[in-house]
Design a protein around this motif. Structure first.
Motif, mmCIF file in Angstrom:
data_model
loop_
_atom_site.group_PDB
_atom_site.id
_atom_site.type_symbol
_atom_site.label_atom_id
_atom_site.label_comp_id
_atom_site.label_asym_id
_atom_site.label_seq_id
_atom_site.Cartn_x
_atom_site.Cartn_y
_atom_site.Cartn_z
ATOM 1 N N GLN A 528 36.876 84.902 40.234
ATOM 2 C CA GLN A 528 36.225 86.093 39.698
ATOM 3 C C GLN A 528 36.856 87.340 40.309
ATOM 4 N N ALA A 529 37.057 88.357 39.471
ATOM 5 C CA ALA A 529 37.705 89.584 39.928
ATOM 6 C C ALA A 529 36.792 90.364 40.872
ATOM 7 N N LYS A 530 37.435 91.010 41.848
ATOM 8 C CA LYS A 530 36.701 91.863 42.775
ATOM 9 C C LYS A 530 37.716 92.758 43.476
ATOM 10 N N GLY A 531 37.392 94.040 43.593
ATOM 11 C CA GLY A 531 38.294 94.954 44.292
ATOM 12 C C GLY A 531 39.640 95.045 43.608
ATOM 13 N N ILE A 532 40.718 94.767 44.368
ATOM 14 C CA ILE A 532 42.073 94.915 43.840
ATOM 15 C C ILE A 532 42.598 93.639 43.194
ATOM 16 N N TYR A 533 41.874 92.525 43.325
ATOM 17 C CA TYR A 533 42.424 91.260 42.845
ATOM 18 C C TYR A 533 41.640 90.721 41.650
ATOM 19 N N GLN A 534 42.356 89.894 40.865
ATOM 20 C CA GLN A 534 41.727 89.166 39.763
ATOM 21 C C GLN A 534 41.207 87.812 40.251
ATOM 22 N N ARG A 535 42.017 87.127 41.045
ATOM 23 C CA ARG A 535 41.679 85.809 41.567
ATOM 24 C C ARG A 535 42.633 85.464 42.709
ATOM 25 N N TYR A 536 42.254 84.501 43.522
ATOM 26 C CA TYR A 536 43.144 84.039 44.586
ATOM 27 C C TYR A 536 42.716 82.659 45.056
ATOM 28 N N TRP A 537 43.622 81.993 45.751
ATOM 29 C CA TRP A 537 43.280 80.765 46.458
ATOM 30 C C TRP A 537 44.064 80.711 47.759
ATOM 31 N N ALA A 538 43.512 80.034 48.748
ATOM 32 C CA ALA A 538 44.164 79.867 50.051
ATOM 33 C C ALA A 538 43.964 78.427 50.497
ATOM 34 N N ARG A 539 44.981 77.873 51.178
ATOM 35 C CA ARG A 539 44.947 76.445 51.508
ATOM 36 C C ARG A 539 45.603 76.206 52.872
ATOM 37 N N VAL A 540 45.067 75.255 53.633
ATOM 38 C CA VAL A 540 45.671 74.811 54.891
ATOM 39 C C VAL A 540 45.809 73.299 54.833
ATOM 40 N N TYR A 548 57.666 52.807 58.817
ATOM 41 C CA TYR A 548 56.889 51.580 58.619
ATOM 42 C C TYR A 548 57.401 50.431 59.505
ATOM 43 N N ASN A 549 58.722 50.223 59.520
ATOM 44 C CA ASN A 549 59.306 49.124 60.290
ATOM 45 C C ASN A 549 60.627 49.556 60.922
ATOM 46 N N PRO A 550 60.709 49.598 62.273
ATOM 47 C CA PRO A 550 59.620 49.339 63.228
ATOM 48 C C PRO A 550 58.648 50.520 63.252
ATOM 49 N N ARG A 551 57.386 50.275 63.549
ATOM 50 C CA ARG A 551 56.366 51.308 63.517
ATOM 51 C C ARG A 551 56.685 52.377 64.558
ATOM 52 N N SER A 552 57.148 53.542 64.075
ATOM 53 C CA SER A 552 57.598 54.613 64.969
ATOM 54 C C SER A 552 57.194 55.962 64.400
ATOM 55 N N PHE A 553 56.852 56.873 65.275
ATOM 56 C CA PHE A 553 56.494 58.225 64.860
ATOM 57 C C PHE A 553 57.723 58.948 64.323
ATOM 58 N N MET A 554 57.549 59.700 63.227
ATOM 59 C CA MET A 554 58.635 60.506 62.686
ATOM 60 C C MET A 554 58.355 62.002 62.824
ATOM 61 N N SER A 555 57.240 62.488 62.253
ATOM 62 C CA SER A 555 57.013 63.931 62.299
ATOM 63 C C SER A 555 55.569 64.261 61.995
ATOM 64 N N ARG A 556 55.146 65.451 62.405
ATOM 65 C CA ARG A 556 53.879 66.017 61.956
ATOM 66 C C ARG A 556 54.103 67.494 61.666
ATOM 67 N N ARG A 557 53.339 67.998 60.720
ATOM 68 C CA ARG A 557 53.552 69.355 60.223
ATOM 69 C C ARG A 557 52.208 69.993 59.910
ATOM 70 N N VAL A 558 52.046 71.243 60.297
ATOM 71 C CA VAL A 558 50.865 72.023 59.972
ATOM 72 C C VAL A 558 51.308 73.170 59.076
ATOM 73 N N TRP A 559 50.582 73.410 57.990
ATOM 74 C CA TRP A 559 51.049 74.403 57.027
ATOM 75 C C TRP A 559 49.875 75.138 56.394
ATOM 76 N N ALA A 560 50.196 76.255 55.788
ATOM 77 C CA ALA A 560 49.212 77.050 55.049
ATOM 78 C C ALA A 560 49.925 77.789 53.936
ATOM 79 N N ASP A 561 49.240 77.992 52.815
ATOM 80 C CA ASP A 561 49.799 78.799 51.743
ATOM 81 C C ASP A 561 48.663 79.431 50.946
ATOM 82 N N GLY A 562 49.018 80.383 50.108
ATOM 83 C CA GLY A 562 48.015 81.077 49.320
ATOM 84 C C GLY A 562 48.642 81.896 48.217
#
Length: 825
Positions: A528-540, A548-562
């Motif tokens: 719904q529109a309000k102020g200067i914007y028509q709509r928006y979304w934000a995500r984390v 998988y074989n052999p069971r080993s850690f590869m990576s982890r990542r934290v992110w956000a966008d909108g």
């Protein structure tokens, strides 16, 4: 909402002028004295048959009233269903009438849409679109996906008038699938795009806060005694293709003919047969220099494999480019002393393809596709004697895929799929079997979905004395996820597990296996529109990956966008991410037992889009990625622009530049005489990529257009240092030298590919086309990574150019239309 259709014995003339009797007085309300088909007409309410009012916006101001009124009606006879719409506009001079090719959507023009859910299952629909310039588009959409490549032959006309603009449509029943019943109730919706307002609205509200599309339709009633027709059409073609290479006096000329057959089997299914397929006019691939460990996935442009195939396009099990691709190119092991390859095939000739697709009134969808490719051969030449011999690159191969999908209540479904590639004894064959489900609650607020697949690779021996070992490999994959998919707050979590033996790639596409992936995210959505914007979304979100074989850690990542859409219709998208600890790449080294240690990194970017309603619009993207400990820094810029000079002529251009500084990447593997790995060599390299895309189109009429497409891709790779990769993932100084016998740095690369295409299309009769294509292609690759842009262009234009000219005529024959024509004689 409900709307009633009206049976007519006098079909309207499809000319965009709403003066036909059926539209002026659809039920003869002034003279109701009879009954039709056992339905009493006396006292019937005409408002049931005519809707006139304001649609409800979905974009940009969700759930608000449309800026303009719309009037719609539906009628039918034994041949087709007819739709009329008066799209009122208080400023008729402002109606956008941009032209475009068929299936281009609005292309900047105002648009009217009608959607039919003929089985009223609230999941999938047939959608027919007409722009204010009369350009047609059609598609299928719903829970099975969006199929914009689905094409049917139907009639429409538009007319700008004093009150706005009007549209008439005649959609023959052969273009639809429907139950065989005395009375039918269809799901229906009407949509409208007012381009200058940036507005999309619907007759029955499509609320952006709710999950789903077809499940938010209204109902079409009053359909009686419609008999599903015999659906039979034939599209024979003739074509001529001439190919010439610069510097050669020879021109390869091929004249061919064939046909595409469509046959309706019962009320629900369609059999498509392609006899002697012709793909000479498909768009050229956007080829790249691939430095990664993963295969590049190219788009599909062959009509047969793009139309009506959404039921197969699930979980990477169907990649249609595999059909006709060379799979078993002859290896250098077949070369004897003083021999070399003069020709290695890249394609296997397609003999024929058959496709059966459809969905019953009980919601059971079935898709079957079978294709056969012919043998292909390479040519080996003795460099001393000049003697040549043929070697088989691919045997006769059969590709088959079966997909079954059952619609359930509340927009849910469950499915099964099997793909099989058979090459015969002595060759590798494969089979992949899977099942999947998607379940929603009654309000479509929550969803869970899952997938499980088993891949098999096997090679039947030629006989009991065959030297080759029998191949039997089993692999599996499963994926489970769920979350909240409607409302302001939404969240999702999923886990994907792929064993080290899982391989669907004989007919599917899987970039890498042997991995466990965990994904989770949460988003906040305001429509719904309000102020200067028509709509928006934000995500984390948070992602974690394990081997998988052999069971080993590869990576982890934290992110956000909108993303935010402003009141002036400009929009901004932003993203940031970090990998906060050491990660491990097990795929880049290309050798089992090796991994590459990747230190923490950060990335981010921003995309700005201007107001797409304007004649000139642009999109700008800039992003970065860095790994400080390695002094790695990647920067990317892309600028795209569109200029609609007139309703008939538009220019489009996109340019992108990517500079990767101090990238650490795989170079080569050194092996000993026993084929054992001695060293895996990595390099420190700079990679610069420039890509230019330009396309323009002039549309003469809504049935005829001329299009020009240009693409230049240039990538330079320059190595400065080399390292030995340890099995723990560290890089150690190396004595490796990349200087070849000619004194060149053999891993440095200056790579170019250039394509130019001019295409012409004329729909001279409904569904019948004359098309022409001229294509110019050239490419170059050298070790001159120090070249400037001018040096590079001079080098590229020295290469031999390949020119292709293709002419094609296709004629559409529809049984019902022919039958109707004879009945009038």
């Amino acid at each position: 909402m409900n709307l009633h259709a009206w049976a007519t014995s006098d079909a309207p003339k499809i000319d965009g002028i709403l003066d036909d009797g059926v539209w002026m007085d659809p039920i003869n309300v002034t003279n109701l004295t009879a009954s039709v088909s056992d339905r009493l007409l006396n006292g019937d309410d005409p408002s049931k048959y005519i809707y006139e009012g304001f649609f409800t916006q979905n974009w940009p101001n969700n759930n608000e009233k449309s800026n303009q009124k719309t009037k719609v009606q539906v009628a039918y006879d034994d041949y087709a269903i007819y739709v009329s719409a008066q799209l009122y506009d208080t400023a008729p001079d402002s109606i956008r009438t941009n032209m475009g090719a068929r299936d281009s959507g609005g292309n900047g023009a105002d648009v009217f849409v009608v959607s039919f859910d003929t089985y009223n299952k609230q999941q999938d629909c047939f959608e027919f679109v007409v722009s204010a310039s009369g350009v047609q588009s059609d598609r299928m959409r719903g829970t099975s996906g969006w199929d914009g490549n689905w094409n049917e032959v139907w009639s429409s006309a538009v007319k700008v008038n004093e009150e706005g603009w009007a549209v008439e449509m005649a959609i023959p029943y052969r273009a639809l699938r429907m139950p065989d019943a005395k009375e039918q109730v269809w799901g229906i919706n009407f949509g409208r795009v007012i381009q200058r307002k940036g507005e999309t609205s619907y007759w029955n509200n499509i609320d952006a806060n709710k999950s789903g599309y077809v499940n938010q339709f209204g109902s079409l009633r009053g359909l009686y005694d419609i008999k599903p027709p015999l659906r039979l059409s034939l599209s024979p073609y003739i074509s001529n293709v001439a190919v010439g290479k610069q510097g050669s006096n020879k021109i390869a000329n091929t004249f061919s003919g064939g046909a595409d057959l469509k046959l309706g089997l019962g009320q629900s299914f369609t059999l498509d047969v392609s006899l002697v397929p012709d793909f000479s006019q498909v768009q050229a691939d956007n080829e790249v220099l691939n430095l990664s460990a993963y295969e590049v996935q190219y788009g599909e442009f062959r009509d047969f494999f793009t139309q009506g195939t959404t039921i197969f396009n699930k979980w990477g099990q169907f990649y249609s480019r595999r059909i006709g691709q060379n799979h078993i190119a002859p290896s250098d092991d077949l070369l004897e002393e003083h021999e070399e390859y003069k020709f290695k095939p890249t394609d296997a000739p397609l003999i024929n393809s058959i496709k059966l697709t459809g969905r019953t009134e009980k919601g059971l969808g079935i898709g079957i596709l079978n294709s056969i490719t012919n043998e292909s051969f390479g040519i080996i030449e003795d460099t001393l004697t000049g003697e040549r011999r043929d070697v088989k690159a691919d045997p006769l191969t059969n590709f088959n895929i079966i997909s079954i999908e059952q619609n359930l209540a509340n927009n849910s479904k469950i499915g099964f799929m099997n793909s099989n590639v058979y090459r015969g004894q002595g060759y590798k064959n494969s089979n992949v079997t899977s099942g999947d489900f998607s379940l929603y609650d009654r309000t479509n607020t929550y969803r869970i979905r899952g997938f499980g697949g088993l891949s098999q690779e096997f090679k039947p021996l030629l006989d009991n004395t065959a030297e080759d070992e029998e191949l039997k490999v089993l692999g599996y994959r499963y994926d489970i996820g769920g979350g909240k998919v409607s409302g302001k707050w939404r969240y999702w979590a999923s886990t994907n597990v792929e064993s080290d033996k899982y391989n669907p790639n004989d007919m599917g596409f899987n970039g890498s296996n042997n991995a466990i992936n965990i994904r989770t995210n949460a988003s906040y959505n305001i429509y719904q529109a309000k102020g200067i914007y028509q709509r928006y979304w934000a995500r984390v979100g948070y992602d974690e990956n394990w081997l998988y074989n052999p069971r080993s850690f590869m990576s982890r990542r934290v992110w956000a966008d909108g993303d935010m859409l402003f009141k002036n219709f400009w929009s901004v998208y932003m993203n940031v991410a970090t990998t906060p600890q050491v990660s491990y790449d097990y795929f880049g080294p290309r050798e089992e037992g090796y991994r590459f240690k990747q230190l923490p990194s950060q990335d981010g970017g921003i995309t700005i889009n201007s107001d797409g309603r304007k004649k000139y619009s642009m999109s700008f993207r800039t992003s970065f990625w860095q790994r400080p400990e390695f002094d790695q820094f990647d920067e990317f810029y892309r600028y795209g622009q569109t200029y609609r000079m007139t309703d008939k002529f538009e220019l489009n251009h996109t340019i992108s530049w990517n500079n990767q500084k101090n990238e650490k990447g795989y170079v080569t593997t050194i092996k000993d005489s026993n084929d054992e790995v001695e060293d895996v060599i990595y390099g420190n390299r700079g990679v610069t990529t420039l890509e230019n895309n330009f396309w323009t189109q002039y549309t003469f009429t809504n049935k005829m257009f001329l299009k020009l497409r240009l693409r230049h891709y240039w990538r330079q790779v320059n190595y400065t240092d080399f390292f030995d990769l340890t099995k723990d993932g560290d890089l150690l100084s190396s004595n490796y030298s990349d200087i070849n016998d000619e004194g060149e740095k053999e891993h440095d690369t200056n790579y170019n590919t250039f394509n130019m295409e001019v295409s012409y299309s004329w729909e001279f009769l409904p569904g019948s086309f004359f098309t022409a294509l001229w294509r110019n292609q050239l490419g170059s690759s050298s070790h001159n990574s120090h070249y400037t842009f001018n040096n590079n262009m001079n080098e590229m234009w020295k290469e031999a150019q390949v020119n292709t000219l293709s002419l094609r005529v296709m004629y559409f024959l529809d049984y019902q239309q022919v039958k109707k024509g004879f009945s009038r004689m």
